[in-house]
Design a protein around this motif. Structure first.
Motif, PDB file in Angstrom:
ATOM      1  N   VAL A 185       0.846  -1.198   0.000  1.00 57.63           N
ATOM      2  CA  VAL A 185       0.000   0.000   0.000  1.00 57.63           C
ATOM      3  C   VAL A 185       0.880   1.246   0.000  1.00 57.63           C
ATOM      4  O   VAL A 185       0.681   2.172  -0.803  1.00 57.63           O
ATOM      5  CB  VAL A 185      -0.970   0.011   1.206  1.00 57.63           C
ATOM      6  CG1 VAL A 185      -1.608   1.378   1.388  1.00 57.63           C
ATOM      7  CG2 VAL A 185      -2.051  -1.063   1.045  1.00 57.63           C
ATOM      8  N   VAL A 222      -0.728  -1.727  -4.258  1.00 61.04           N
ATOM      9  CA  VAL A 222      -2.084  -2.176  -3.966  1.00 61.04           C
ATOM     10  C   VAL A 222      -2.799  -1.110  -3.147  1.00 61.04           C
ATOM     11  O   VAL A 222      -2.183  -0.175  -2.642  1.00 61.04           O
ATOM     12  CB  VAL A 222      -2.112  -3.522  -3.192  1.00 61.04           C
ATOM     13  CG1 VAL A 222      -1.409  -4.616  -3.960  1.00 61.04           C
ATOM     14  CG2 VAL A 222      -1.528  -3.383  -1.803  1.00 61.04           C
ATOM     15  N   ASN A 223      -4.105  -1.278  -3.043  1.00 64.73           N
ATOM     16  CA  ASN A 223      -4.935  -0.372  -2.265  1.00 64.73           C
ATOM     17  C   ASN A 223      -5.867  -1.195  -1.398  1.00 64.73           C
ATOM     18  O   ASN A 223      -6.302  -2.269  -1.806  1.00 64.73           O
ATOM     19  CB  ASN A 223      -5.742   0.527  -3.204  1.00 64.73           C
ATOM     20  CG  ASN A 223      -6.400   1.680  -2.488  1.00 64.73           C
ATOM     21  OD1 ASN A 223      -5.918   2.152  -1.468  1.00 64.73           O
ATOM     22  ND2 ASN A 223      -7.519   2.136  -3.032  1.00 64.73           N
ATOM     23  N   ARG A 224      -6.165  -0.721  -0.210  1.00 66.73           N
ATOM     24  CA  ARG A 224      -7.178  -1.362   0.633  1.00 66.73           C
ATOM     25  C   ARG A 224      -8.537  -0.929   0.118  1.00 66.73           C
ATOM     26  O   ARG A 224      -8.778   0.252  -0.086  1.00 66.73           O
ATOM     27  CB  ARG A 224      -7.032  -0.928   2.092  1.00 66.73           C
ATOM     28  CG  ARG A 224      -5.731  -1.249   2.757  1.00 66.73           C
ATOM     29  CD  ARG A 224      -5.601  -2.544   3.484  1.00 66.73           C
ATOM     30  NE  ARG A 224      -6.692  -3.042   4.268  1.00 66.73           N
ATOM     31  CZ  ARG A 224      -6.646  -3.237   5.573  1.00 66.73           C
ATOM     32  NH1 ARG A 224      -5.571  -2.898   6.249  1.00 66.73           N
ATOM     33  NH2 ARG A 224      -7.662  -3.767   6.201  1.00 66.73           N
ATOM     34  N   THR A 225      -9.422  -1.889  -0.071  1.00 66.98           N
ATOM     35  CA  THR A 225     -10.767  -1.562  -0.551  1.00 66.98           C
ATOM     36  C   THR A 225     -11.813  -1.792   0.528  1.00 66.98           C
ATOM     37  O   THR A 225     -12.994  -1.642   0.298  1.00 66.98           O
ATOM     38  CB  THR A 225     -11.137  -2.407  -1.788  1.00 66.98           C
ATOM     39  OG1 THR A 225     -11.081  -3.792  -1.440  1.00 66.98           O
ATOM     40  CG2 THR A 225     -10.199  -2.113  -2.939  1.00 66.98           C
ATOM     41  N   GLY A 226     -11.372  -2.164   1.677  1.00 72.97           N
ATOM     42  CA  GLY A 226     -12.239  -2.415   2.822  1.00 72.97           C
ATOM     43  C   GLY A 226     -11.373  -2.890   3.959  1.00 72.97           C
ATOM     44  O   GLY A 226     -10.147  -2.884   3.871  1.00 72.97           O
ATOM     45  N   ASP A 251     -10.055  -6.407   2.379  1.00 73.71           N
ATOM     46  CA  ASP A 251      -9.765  -6.613   0.956  1.00 73.71           C
ATOM     47  C   ASP A 251      -8.679  -5.677   0.423  1.00 73.71           C
ATOM     48  O   ASP A 251      -8.524  -4.552   0.888  1.00 73.71           O
ATOM     49  CB  ASP A 251     -11.035  -6.416   0.130  1.00 73.71           C
ATOM     50  CG  ASP A 251     -12.146  -7.370   0.527  1.00 73.71           C
ATOM     51  OD1 ASP A 251     -11.823  -8.512   0.906  1.00 73.71           O
ATOM     52  OD2 ASP A 251     -13.313  -6.972   0.456  1.00 73.71           O
ATOM     53  N   TYR A 252      -7.978  -6.187  -0.588  1.00 76.20           N
ATOM     54  CA  TYR A 252      -6.948  -5.429  -1.294  1.00 76.20           C
ATOM     55  C   TYR A 252      -7.216  -5.525  -2.784  1.00 76.20           C
ATOM     56  O   TYR A 252      -7.787  -6.507  -3.260  1.00 76.20           O
ATOM     57  CB  TYR A 252      -5.554  -6.020  -1.016  1.00 76.20           C
ATOM     58  CG  TYR A 252      -5.117  -5.900   0.417  1.00 76.20           C
ATOM     59  CD1 TYR A 252      -4.330  -4.835   0.821  1.00 76.20           C
ATOM     60  CD2 TYR A 252      -5.477  -6.853   1.357  1.00 76.20           C
ATOM     61  CE1 TYR A 252      -3.926  -4.717   2.142  1.00 76.20           C
ATOM     62  CE2 TYR A 252      -5.079  -6.743   2.681  1.00 76.20           C
ATOM     63  CZ  TYR A 252      -4.301  -5.675   3.055  1.00 76.20           C
ATOM     64  OH  TYR A 252      -3.905  -5.560   4.363  1.00 76.20           O
ATOM     65  N   GLU A 253      -6.777  -4.508  -3.516  1.00 76.85           N
ATOM     66  CA  GLU A 253      -6.846  -4.563  -4.968  1.00 76.85           C
ATOM     67  C   GLU A 253      -5.497  -4.157  -5.549  1.00 76.85           C
ATOM     68  O   GLU A 253      -4.800  -3.312  -4.993  1.00 76.85           O
ATOM     69  CB  GLU A 253      -7.944  -3.648  -5.518  1.00 76.85           C
ATOM     70  CG  GLU A 253      -7.661  -2.170  -5.339  1.00 76.85           C
ATOM     71  CD  GLU A 253      -8.713  -1.269  -5.948  1.00 76.85           C
ATOM     72  OE1 GLU A 253      -9.504  -1.741  -6.774  1.00 76.85           O
ATOM     73  OE2 GLU A 253      -8.727  -0.078  -5.593  1.00 76.85           O
ATOM     74  N   LEU A 259      -3.495  -2.144  -7.935  1.00 72.24           N
ATOM     75  CA  LEU A 259      -3.741  -0.891  -8.659  1.00 72.24           C
ATOM     76  C   LEU A 259      -3.407  -1.062 -10.137  1.00 72.24           C
ATOM     77  O   LEU A 259      -2.399  -1.676 -10.487  1.00 72.24           O
ATOM     78  CB  LEU A 259      -2.938   0.256  -8.046  1.00 72.24           C
ATOM     79  CG  LEU A 259      -3.342   0.620  -6.619  1.00 72.24           C
ATOM     80  CD1 LEU A 259      -2.418   1.689  -6.057  1.00 72.24           C
ATOM     81  CD2 LEU A 259      -4.790   1.093  -6.570  1.00 72.24           C
TER      82      LEU A 259
END
Length: 95
Positions: free
Chosen positions: A53, A58-62, A65-67, A69
């Motif tokens: 992050v 990556v990004n935290r989506t909750g 959860d991670y996504e 980028l």
């Protein structure tokens, strides 16, 4: 956890036509060890996830959860190439 080792191993052997390697059986036993899952959830949240992050990968989506980028911008060929690079890094570490 040790109370389920024997039935897990017997089930693994039954599902593998009667024969499986020590590593295969160990991986199946590990899949039933929720304390290890919880440990690695902590590793993801507090170490590797945080680093990725902070580095903009990556990004935290909750909370859970991670996504990755830019994922939607990658072609199938790009994804395959990146998976290959990851596999090379993993293999090099294992050696």
């Amino acid at each position: 956890m040790s109370h389920i080792y024997q039935p897990v191993m017997i089930k693994a052997l039954l599902e593998a036509d009667g024969e499986a390697s020590k590593t295969e059986i160990a991986e199946i036993i590990l899949s039933h060890d929720f304390s290890q899952v919880e440990y690695y959830e902590s590793v993801v949240a507090n170490m590797v996830g945080r680093v990725l992050v902070n580095n903009g990968v990556v990004n935290r989506t909750g909370k859970e959860d991670y996504e990755l980028l830019g994922f939607s911008n990658y072609s199938e060929k790009d994804r395959s190439a990146l998976i290959g690079i990851c596999n090379q890094k993993i293999d090099a570490f294992k050696k």
